[in-house]
Design a protein around this motif. Structure first.
Motif, PDB file in Angstrom:
ATOM      1  N   SER A 130      81.594  42.534  53.503  1.00  0.00           N
ATOM      2  CA  SER A 130      81.181  43.829  52.966  1.00  0.00           C
ATOM      3  C   SER A 130      79.846  43.643  52.254  1.00  0.00           C
ATOM      4  CB  SER A 130      82.227  44.370  51.995  1.00  0.00           C
ATOM      5  OG  SER A 130      81.788  45.571  51.404  1.00  0.00           O
ATOM      6  N   SER A 132      76.544  45.182  50.047  1.00  0.00           N
ATOM      7  CA  SER A 132      76.097  46.218  49.109  1.00  0.00           C
ATOM      8  C   SER A 132      74.608  46.038  48.853  1.00  0.00           C
ATOM      9  CB  SER A 132      76.865  46.126  47.786  1.00  0.00           C
ATOM     10  OG  SER A 132      78.261  46.243  47.995  1.00  0.00           O
ATOM     11  N   PHE A 147      72.221  53.115  49.393  1.00  0.00           N
ATOM     12  CA  PHE A 147      72.764  53.064  50.754  1.00  0.00           C
ATOM     13  C   PHE A 147      74.277  52.828  50.762  1.00  0.00           C
ATOM     14  CE2 PHE A 147      68.450  50.850  51.655  1.00  0.00           C
ATOM     15  CZ  PHE A 147      67.779  52.059  51.491  1.00  0.00           C
ATOM     16  N   SER A 148      74.971  53.276  49.721  1.00  0.00           N
ATOM     17  CA  SER A 148      76.402  53.001  49.653  1.00  0.00           C
ATOM     18  C   SER A 148      77.192  53.708  50.742  1.00  0.00           C
ATOM     19  CB  SER A 148      76.932  53.401  48.265  1.00  0.00           C
ATOM     20  OG  SER A 148      76.653  54.767  48.002  1.00  0.00           O
ATOM     21  N   GLU A 149      76.626  54.776  51.301  1.00  0.00           N
ATOM     22  CA  GLU A 149      77.350  55.516  52.334  1.00  0.00           C
ATOM     23  C   GLU A 149      77.113  54.952  53.733  1.00  0.00           C
ATOM     24  OE1 GLU A 149      73.297  57.309  51.913  1.00  0.00           O
ATOM     25  OE2 GLU A 149      74.885  56.522  50.600  1.00  0.00           O
ATOM     26  N   LEU A 150      76.236  53.946  53.867  1.00  0.00           N
ATOM     27  CA  LEU A 150      75.919  53.373  55.176  1.00  0.00           C
ATOM     28  C   LEU A 150      76.631  52.045  55.370  1.00  0.00           C
ATOM     29  CD1 LEU A 150      72.057  54.054  55.222  1.00  0.00           C
ATOM     30  CD2 LEU A 150      73.891  55.451  56.207  1.00  0.00           C
ATOM     31  N   ASN A 151      76.935  51.747  56.623  1.00  0.00           N
ATOM     32  CA  ASN A 151      77.542  50.462  56.983  1.00  0.00           C
ATOM     33  C   ASN A 151      76.444  49.590  57.551  1.00  0.00           C
ATOM     34  OD1 ASN A 151      79.280  48.386  57.611  1.00  0.00           O
ATOM     35  ND2 ASN A 151      80.068  49.367  59.494  1.00  0.00           N
ATOM     36  N   ASN A 169      71.822  48.910  61.086  1.00  0.00           N
ATOM     37  CA  ASN A 169      73.134  49.544  61.084  1.00  0.00           C
ATOM     38  C   ASN A 169      74.135  48.596  61.719  1.00  0.00           C
ATOM     39  OD1 ASN A 169      75.447  51.159  61.644  1.00  0.00           O
ATOM     40  ND2 ASN A 169      74.149  53.003  61.538  1.00  0.00           N
ATOM     41  N   CYS A 178      64.638  53.528  55.791  1.00  0.00           N
ATOM     42  CA  CYS A 178      65.315  54.347  54.771  1.00  0.00           C
ATOM     43  C   CYS A 178      64.479  54.403  53.490  1.00  0.00           C
ATOM     44  CB  CYS A 178      66.698  53.778  54.460  1.00  0.00           C
ATOM     45  SG  CYS A 178      67.831  53.766  55.864  1.00  0.00           S
ATOM     46  N   SER A 183      67.888  57.720  50.077  1.00  0.00           N
ATOM     47  CA  SER A 183      68.751  57.256  51.175  1.00  0.00           C
ATOM     48  C   SER A 183      68.554  58.066  52.454  1.00  0.00           C
ATOM     49  CB  SER A 183      70.229  57.282  50.755  1.00  0.00           C
ATOM     50  OG  SER A 183      70.456  56.395  49.693  1.00  0.00           O
ATOM     51  N   ASN A 184      67.409  58.738  52.565  1.00  0.00           N
ATOM     52  CA  ASN A 184      67.089  59.421  53.823  1.00  0.00           C
ATOM     53  C   ASN A 184      66.582  58.390  54.824  1.00  0.00           C
ATOM     54  OD1 ASN A 184      67.736  61.963  52.775  1.00  0.00           O
ATOM     55  ND2 ASN A 184      65.660  62.245  51.951  1.00  0.00           N
TER      56      ASN A 184
END
Length: 766
Positions: A130, A132, A147-151, A169, A178, A183-184
């Protein structure tokens, strides 16, 4: 394909960074625990920082090519930290961030990159597959997750032309650009298009390492050989750099699309002999209190030829150094981005040395300057310039002692407040020592003010406890009070006495009682005075000399006067105790008036006519209360007759109704006052006649005038004689019947005074 360093085998992929301007490589040797620098052109190596493992455990490196600074992600005692090592000053290793919220253990991988223009550090941390991402603002020292919402995979790099991060990604392998603050993201490399163009061969996505230059995006994937890249003008066409080994990290040697400013425009300090001071921070003391100093400075100004250059003064910071004497204050040097600082927790009325340095990634201003508002001169804000805090509340004195030195005196001493600085004790006044005073109080009243540490108080009240308070005064503030108590010595005690009388003289038994608080008295005697003529008339002197006095007291008896040296009844004596104290001084006690009783003065008698009322005044009793009055009458028909009246009764008699004055004759009357000493002289004489009252008898009346010469007078005289005999008989009978009355036997009054006093004490109505 040239080998730059054989020691690269002793590092990991994340512990290599590239100086893409000066063509140098920075890398950490795990085996030697040392940070090295290698020049790409000649392969020359040098040690940048040795024995790093003693301080931290490095995880990843990044190089700030504008600021010439190596940034390290590292573990320190289980906490994740960010450090920086300025290449121009390797000894300036400095921790810029510490994550204290969690213990950063079990980290599988870490990547770090630097935005040299805006002062941001970005990193990724992988734990148990994982990953972060985080961003640190070096100006505020605040970090936030991004970028916490991206994997995403751990790979990241900065595009210096856009300020965006390139990441991969993990789900579909796309390489994204980004914006870290929002985070766009947009797709820079679409993995599906690259796969199609490769003919479904290995494309190395998702990437574990990414790099970018003006024309291309490069990436690698862990455990795969080769380096993959695409051209920015054709992002779907895959290219591969052949390699005989697995490529674990890809780096580029181009800083990006924008030119680097000339060095003089990047530095807040021009040259050693600069023409002006505008490129250095000019500091001013804005506000000073007893424990704080607010310092504000201007931002250094660029030379005119540098105006308009985009990258001038990148990530400008300030470094504040504060000294007290030769001691560096705790927490300093302090690095911050703002142009002011409030120094707190300082000591009042204390000199501090301050220096403000402007610094960026290139250089440090050698000194800062202080602008003197009063003189208008610019002064070096360094060792020759002092900043003084204002006065504060001083500390109270210590070791306060008060002890009596006399009946009106007391000694008070104390130790000034001290603190230890550089091995020397200094007055802890928090103010100017020249303004130092000590105030001595008792019950809110100032007893004294002194610069000394001891004082003798005088004009105090004997045998009085004083609560002594001493405060320190530094010219502005007073300290809290140090307190103690002491009692002044008592005066010699008063004299008590009892008068005694002999047959023909009087004496007095005197006594003085000493209590434990009279311990300073060594000797004691009595002093008697008559009309201000002193004479010692006591039988002994008492020597104490440290005798333990019980709580109940120690009584000293004295005899005043004797049979051979009697006291005069008609004199007034003043007696007082005289004591020798342990300070070899004699002191006298309160004066006691010793008065011996005398016979009272004669009363003044008045006969009121025609009412026939006899009255008299109250005479001076001369020291003893009047017990009774004696009325004595004489006439030609009757012997002397005495009548007694109580001293507290009415001072008048109705002669007409009294059986003692019923004969038709002239009575001569005198009144005497009687106290315990004796009888007064007779009063003035008045005459009373049943028919004619005379207020003052001037001469005797012949008996012949009263009897007459006629026969009828003879008969009348015979009847009068018989009547007198009858009355005398009646009077004698009454006197015999009333002998038990206390007033009879008054001859006792003429006895000694003490016998009269003893008899008086046994009767109530004499």
């Amino acid at each position: 394909g040239r080998l730059l360093s054989k020691d690269f085998t002793w590092t990991t992929s994340s512990l290599v960074a590239l100086d893409n301007v000066n063509r140098k490589i920075y890398w950490y040797s795990i085996e030697e625990e040392t940070l090295f620098q290698t020049t790409m052109d000649n392969g020359k190596e040098k040690i940048l920082y040795p024995s790093l493992a003693a301080i931290l455990q490095p995880l990843a490196l990044s190089y700030d090519w504008v600021g010439q600074t190596v940034y390290l992600a590292a573990l320190v005692k289980g906490s994740f930290t960010i450090w920086r090592v300025p290449v121009i000053n390797p000894d300036g290793l400095e921790m810029v961030y510490e994550d204290k919220s969690t213990v950063s253990t079990n980290i599988d991988a870490a990547k770090i990159t630097m935005d040299p223009f805006n002062g941001y550090v970005y990193w990724s941390v992988t734990r148990e597959e994982s990953t972060s991402f985080f961003m640190l603002d070096l100006r505020s020292n605040l970090s936030i997750p991004i970028f916490s919402e991206l994997n995403l995979s751990p790979a990241l790099t900065l595009n210096p032309a856009t300020g965006c991060l390139l990441v991969s990604n993990k789900s579909n392998g796309d390489i994204l650009s980004c914006e870290p603050h929002s985070s766009n993201c947009s797709i820079e490399v679409m993995a599906a298009d690259v796969l199609l163009s490769s003919g479904n061969h290995e494309i190395g996505l998702p990437a574990t390492s990414i790099a970018i230059d003006e024309l291309r995006i490069y990436w690698t994937q862990f455990q795969l050989p080769g380096v993959y890249f695409i051209s920015l003008n054709n992002p779907s066409l895959l290219n591969v750099l052949s390699s005989s080994a697995v490529a674990s990290q890809v780096l580029t040697n181009s800083p990006g699309q924008q030119p680097l400013p000339v060095p003089r425009c990047l530095s807040p300090d021009l040259v050693e002999n600069n023409r002006a001071l505008t490129n250095r921070p000019i500091a001013q003391q804005i506000l000073i209190t007893s424990t704080t100093i607010l310092v504000r400075w201007n931002q250094p100004q660029l030379p005119p030829e540098c105006s308009g250059i985009t990258f001038s003064f990148p990530t400008l910071t300030y470094r504040i150094i504060a000294f007290h004497g030769m001691i560096l204050l705790e927490g300093y040097p302090m690095v911050l981005f703002e142009n002011e600082l409030l120094l707190k927790g300082l000591m009042p009325y204390t000199e501090y040395e301050l220096r403000v340095e402007a610094t960026n990634q290139y250089t440090v201003a050698r000194f800062s300057f202080h602008f003197d508002v009063e003189s208008g001169a610019v002064q070096a804000f360094g060792p020759d310039s002092k900043v003084m805090t204002k006065e504060g509340i001083p500390f109270p004195p210590t070791d306060l002692i008060a002890f009596p030195t006399g009946t009106h005196e007391m000694n008070v001493s104390w130790t000034p407040p001290l603190f230890l600085l550089d091995g020397n004790f200094i007055n802890d006044l928090n103010g100017n020592p020249n303004n130092q005073y000590f105030y001595i109080y008792s019950k809110k009243r100032v007893l004294a003010k002194t610069k000394n540490t001891t004082i003798e108080l005088s004009d105090l009240v004997p045998d009085t406890t004083y609560n002594i308070k001493v405060v320190t005064f530094n010219g502005v503030f007073k300290s809290t009070a140090a307190e103690t108590a002491a009692t002044t010595w008592p005066l010699p005690p008063p004299v008590e006495y009892i008068i005694t009388s002999g047959p023909s003289y009087q004496t007095a038994n005197a006594s003085v009682t000493l209590y434990p608080n009279h311990f300073p008295i060594l000797e004691l005697y009595l002093l008697a005075s008559i009309e201000n003529s002193n004479s010692t008339i006591v039988s002994k002197t008492e020597y104490l000399n440290g005798t333990m006095i019980p709580q109940s007291g120690h009584i000293i008896h004295f005899s005043i006067g004797s049979e051979n040296n009697p006291l005069q009844l008609d004199e007034e004596y003043s007696i007082q105790s005289v004591a020798l104290y342990i300070d070899s001084e004699y002191r006298t006690g309160p004066i006691t008036e010793l008065r011996f009783s005398k016979i009272p003065d004669a009363p003044v008698v008045t006969l009121m006519v025609p009412q026939n009322i006899l009255s008299w005044t109250v005479p001076q009793n001369n020291g003893a209360p009047i017990l009774m009055y004696k009325i004595v009458s004489n006439s030609s028909l009757q012997e002397s007759h005495t009548l007694f009246v109580d001293g507290m009764a009415e001072r008048e008699i109705d002669l007409t109704s009294s059986k003692n004055f019923n004969l038709p004759t002239v009575y001569k009357i005198n009144v005497f006052a009687i106290n315990m000493v004796g009888e007064s002289p007779p009063s003035n004489t008045v005459a009373f006649n049943n028919e004619i009252q005379v207020t003052e008898l001037e001469e005797e009346f012949p008996i012949a005038l009263t009897i007459g010469v006629s026969i009828s007078g003879f008969i009348f005289l015979a009847c009068a004689v018989l009547l007198i005999m009858f009355l005398l008989f009646v009077f004698l009978k009454k006197r015999k019947a009333k002998k038990s009355h206390p007033c009879y036997g008054i001859s006792v009054l003429y006895g000694p005074a003490h016998e009269l006093f003893a008899r008086k004490s046994t009767i109530t109505k004499p």
